[in-house]
Design a protein around this motif. Structure first.
Motif, PDB file in Angstrom:
ATOM      1  N   LYS A   1     -22.409  25.742  -1.153  1.00 11.01           N
ATOM      2  CA  LYS A   1     -22.672  24.845   0.146  1.00 11.01           C
ATOM      3  C   LYS A   1     -21.089  25.062   1.123  1.00 11.01           C
ATOM      4  N   PRO A   2     -20.074  25.063   1.765  1.00  4.05           N
ATOM      5  CA  PRO A   2     -18.751  24.861   1.872  1.00  4.05           C
ATOM      6  C   PRO A   2     -18.835  23.660   1.799  1.00  4.05           C
ATOM      7  N   ILE A   3     -17.995  23.308   0.773  1.00  6.58           N
ATOM      8  CA  ILE A   3     -17.688  21.394   0.621  1.00  6.58           C
ATOM      9  C   ILE A   3     -16.707  20.911   2.209  1.00  6.58           C
ATOM     10  N   VAL A   4     -16.011  21.714   3.083  1.00 11.18           N
ATOM     11  CA  VAL A   4     -15.866  21.152   4.528  1.00 11.18           C
ATOM     12  C   VAL A   4     -17.175  20.772   5.124  1.00 11.18           C
ATOM     13  N   LEU A   5     -18.069  21.462   4.775  1.00 12.08           N
ATOM     14  CA  LEU A   5     -19.539  20.765   5.730  1.00 12.08           C
ATOM     15  C   LEU A   5     -20.111  20.174   5.337  1.00 12.08           C
ATOM     16  N   ARG A   6     -19.951  19.587   3.895  1.00 18.14           N
ATOM     17  CA  ARG A   6     -21.376  18.613   3.179  1.00 18.14           C
ATOM     18  C   ARG A   6     -20.673  18.099   2.661  1.00 18.14           C
ATOM     19  N   SER A   7     -19.094  17.618   2.541  1.00 19.23           N
ATOM     20  CA  SER A   7     -18.966  16.776   1.322  1.00 19.23           C
ATOM     21  C   SER A   7     -17.789  15.886   1.975  1.00 19.23           C
ATOM     22  N   GLU A   8     -17.193  14.896   0.949  1.00 18.47           N
ATOM     23  CA  GLU A   8     -16.331  13.893   1.847  1.00 18.47           C
ATOM     24  C   GLU A   8     -14.881  14.092   2.354  1.00 18.47           C
ATOM     25  N   ILE A   9     -14.877  13.622   3.443  1.00 18.27           N
ATOM     26  CA  ILE A   9     -14.036  13.754   4.182  1.00 18.27           C
ATOM     27  C   ILE A   9     -13.098  14.937   3.810  1.00 18.27           C
ATOM     28  N   TYR A  10     -12.761  15.916   4.207  1.00 18.56           N
ATOM     29  CA  TYR A  10     -11.645  16.842   4.381  1.00 18.56           C
ATOM     30  C   TYR A  10     -11.293  17.770   5.358  1.00 18.56           C
ATOM     31  N   ALA A  11     -11.807  18.281   6.460  1.00 19.88           N
ATOM     32  CA  ALA A  11     -11.052  19.132   7.282  1.00 19.88           C
ATOM     33  C   ALA A  11     -10.530  17.736   8.523  1.00 19.88           C
ATOM     34  N   VAL A  12     -10.420  16.371   8.134  1.00 15.52           N
ATOM     35  CA  VAL A  12     -10.197  15.559   8.795  1.00 15.52           C
ATOM     36  C   VAL A  12      -8.447  15.628   8.713  1.00 15.52           C
ATOM     37  N   TRP A  13      -8.441  16.063   7.530  1.00 18.72           N
ATOM     38  CA  TRP A  13      -7.297  15.742   7.194  1.00 18.72           C
ATOM     39  C   TRP A  13      -6.120  16.627   7.528  1.00 18.72           C
ATOM     40  N   ALA A  14      -6.811  18.024   7.755  1.00 16.83           N
ATOM     41  CA  ALA A  14      -5.917  19.633   8.169  1.00 16.83           C
ATOM     42  C   ALA A  14      -5.596  19.172   9.633  1.00 16.83           C
ATOM     43  N   ILE A  15      -6.709  18.077  10.122  1.00 15.81           N
ATOM     44  CA  ILE A  15      -6.639  18.118  11.323  1.00 15.81           C
ATOM     45  C   ILE A  15      -5.631  17.025  11.858  1.00 15.81           C
ATOM     46  N   LEU A  16      -5.042  15.845  10.962  1.00 15.22           N
ATOM     47  CA  LEU A  16      -4.197  15.428  10.808  1.00 15.22           C
ATOM     48  C   LEU A  16      -2.643  15.781  10.935  1.00 15.22           C
ATOM     49  N   ALA A  17      -2.246  16.506   9.690  1.00 17.26           N
ATOM     50  CA  ALA A  17      -1.967  17.254   9.507  1.00 17.26           C
ATOM     51  C   ALA A  17      -1.011  18.536  11.013  1.00 17.26           C
ATOM     52  N   GLY A  18      -1.947  18.575  11.346  1.00 14.88           N
ATOM     53  CA  GLY A  18      -1.780  19.447  12.638  1.00 14.88           C
ATOM     54  C   GLY A  18      -1.444  19.282  13.713  1.00 14.88           C
ATOM     55  N   MET A  19      -1.961  17.974  14.177  1.00 14.61           N
ATOM     56  CA  MET A  19      -1.431  17.276  15.036  1.00 14.61           C
ATOM     57  C   MET A  19      -0.007  16.504  15.131  1.00 14.61           C
ATOM     58  N   ILE A  20       0.272  16.147  13.852  1.00 12.96           N
ATOM     59  CA  ILE A  20       1.378  15.507  13.863  1.00 12.96           C
ATOM     60  C   ILE A  20       2.554  17.037  13.532  1.00 12.96           C
ATOM     61  N   ILE A  21       2.133  17.800  13.436  1.00 12.48           N
ATOM     62  CA  ILE A  21       3.446  18.531  13.798  1.00 12.48           C
ATOM     63  C   ILE A  21       3.497  19.276  15.146  1.00 12.48           C
ATOM     64  N   GLY A  22       2.448  19.301  15.827  1.00  5.95           N
ATOM     65  CA  GLY A  22       1.801  20.574  17.081  1.00  5.95           C
ATOM     66  C   GLY A  22       2.769  18.786  18.036  1.00  5.95           C
ATOM     67  N   LEU A  23       2.524  17.569  17.909  1.00  8.15           N
ATOM     68  CA  LEU A  23       3.131  17.025  18.329  1.00  8.15           C
ATOM     69  C   LEU A  23       4.821  16.665  18.085  1.00  8.15           C
ATOM     70  N   LYS A  24       4.600  17.007  17.080  1.00 13.25           N
ATOM     71  CA  LYS A  24       6.501  16.893  16.598  1.00 13.25           C
ATOM     72  C   LYS A  24       7.087  15.638  16.217  1.00 13.25           C
ATOM     73  N   ILE A  25       6.086  15.329  15.545  1.00 13.78           N
ATOM     74  CA  ILE A  25       7.049  13.780  14.913  1.00 13.78           C
ATOM     75  C   ILE A  25       7.491  14.159  13.737  1.00 13.78           C
ATOM     76  N   THR A  26       7.172  15.499  13.253  1.00 10.89           N
ATOM     77  CA  THR A  26       8.118  15.321  11.636  1.00 10.89           C
ATOM     78  C   THR A  26       9.110  16.794  12.879  1.00 10.89           C
ATOM     79  N   SER A  27      10.735  16.623  11.465  1.00  9.73           N
ATOM     80  CA  SER A  27      11.530  17.495  12.565  1.00  9.73           C
ATOM     81  C   SER A  27      12.367  17.637  11.071  1.00  9.73           C
ATOM     82  N   ASN A  28      11.641  17.039  10.434  1.00  5.12           N
ATOM     83  CA  ASN A  28      13.126  18.135   9.085  1.00  5.12           C
ATOM     84  C   ASN A  28      11.831  17.879   7.974  1.00  5.12           C
ATOM     85  N   SER A  29      12.833  19.403   7.020  1.00  8.06           N
ATOM     86  CA  SER A  29      12.386  19.534   5.338  1.00  8.06           C
ATOM     87  C   SER A  29      11.766  18.588   4.756  1.00  8.06           C
TER      88      SER A  29
END
Length: 201
Positions: free
Chosen positions: A141-169
Motif C-alpha cells: 500500500k503506498p505509504i503516502v495514502l496510509r502512513s504518517e503525514i507525507y504529501a502535506v510537506w510536498a504541498i507546503l514546499a510547492g506553496m512556498i515556491i509558488g508564492l515566491k517566498i524563496t528567492s535565492n539558493s
C-alpha cells in the motif's frame, strides 16, 4: 545549480529507496535495478505529462541515470548486516527524496510561469510519484495514502515556491532542510492526518 543539486540528491535518495524495497521483496538483480530507476524517475515522468513537458525530456538526463545506476549498485553490494537497519535509513532517504524532488518539481513549474495550483501539483507529483510507483510495483500500500503525514510537506514546499517566498539558493536549501526535518518528525512521532473509519472496531 540549485535545481541540479536537488535533482541529484533526490535521484540518489529515491534510487536507494527503490533498490532496498526490491531487495526486501527478494527481487532478482534486474528487479532491483528496475525498481530503483522507476522510483528515481517515475515522479518526474508523471509531472512532465501533466505540466506539458515531453516525457522524452527524461532521456536528456544521462548523468542522473548514471548516478542512479551507481547508487543502486552500491546498495546491492552493501553488507547485509548494515541493510538490516533499512527501516531507519530507508525512511530518511525517502524523506530526503521527497523534499528534494518536491522543491525541484515546484521550481520546474514556476519557471514555466504556471499558476500556483500547478506549481503545487508539480511539487506533489514529483515528490511522491516515484514512491507510489515503487510501492505499487512492490505489492505494498503506498505509504503516502496510509502512513504518517507525507504529501502535506510536498504541498507546503510547492506553496512556498509558488508564492515566491524563496528567492535565492540558500533559501531553497533551507526549505529543503525544513521539509526533510518535518517529514522525519512526522514518522518519528507518528503524526497522522484524520482518518474516518467505515467499520466499527
Amino acid at each position: 545549480m540549485t535545481w541540479e543539486v536537488l535533482s541529484m540528491i533526490g535521484t540518489i535518495a529515491f534510487a536507494v529507496s527503490g533498490a532496498i524495497v526490491a531487495m526486501e521483496e527478494e527481487y532478482d538483480i534486474l528487479g532491483v535495478y528496475i525498481l530503483g530507476i522507476v522510483t528515481a524517475f517515475g515522479g518526474g515522468a508523471i509531472r512532465n505529462l501533466l505540466i506539458g513537458v515531453p516525457v522524452s525530456a527524461l532521456w536528456d538526463q544521462g548523468l542522473f541515470f548514471q548516478i542512479a545506476l551507481l547508487s543502486i549498485t552500491a546498495v546491492f553490494l552493501f553488507p547485509k548486516n548494515l541493510l538490516k537497519h533499512w527501516q531507519k535509513w530507508g525512511n530518511l532517504f525517502d524523506a530526503i527524496g521527497l523534499s528534494a524532488f518536491a522543491i525541484q518539481g515546484a521550481i520546474y513549474a514556476s519557471k514555466m510561469d504556471h499558476p500556483l495550483s500547478a506549481v503545487i501539483v508539480a511539487a506533489v507529483l514529483t515528490g511522491i510519484g516515484g514512491g507510489i510507483i515503487r510501492d505499487l510495483l512492490a505489492g505494498r500500500k503506498p505509504i503516502v495514502l496510509r502512513s504518517e503525514i507525507y504529501a502535506v510537506w510536498a504541498i507546503l514546499a510547492g506553496m512556498i515556491i509558488g508564492l515566491k517566498i524563496t528567492s535565492n539558493s540558500w533559501e531553497l536549501y533551507t526549505l529543503f532542510g525544513i521539509v526533510t526535518i518535518l517529514r522525519v518528525l512526522s514518522y518519528t512521532f507518528n503524526w497522522k492526518l484524520p482518518i474516518r473509519r467505515l467499520e466499527e472496531n
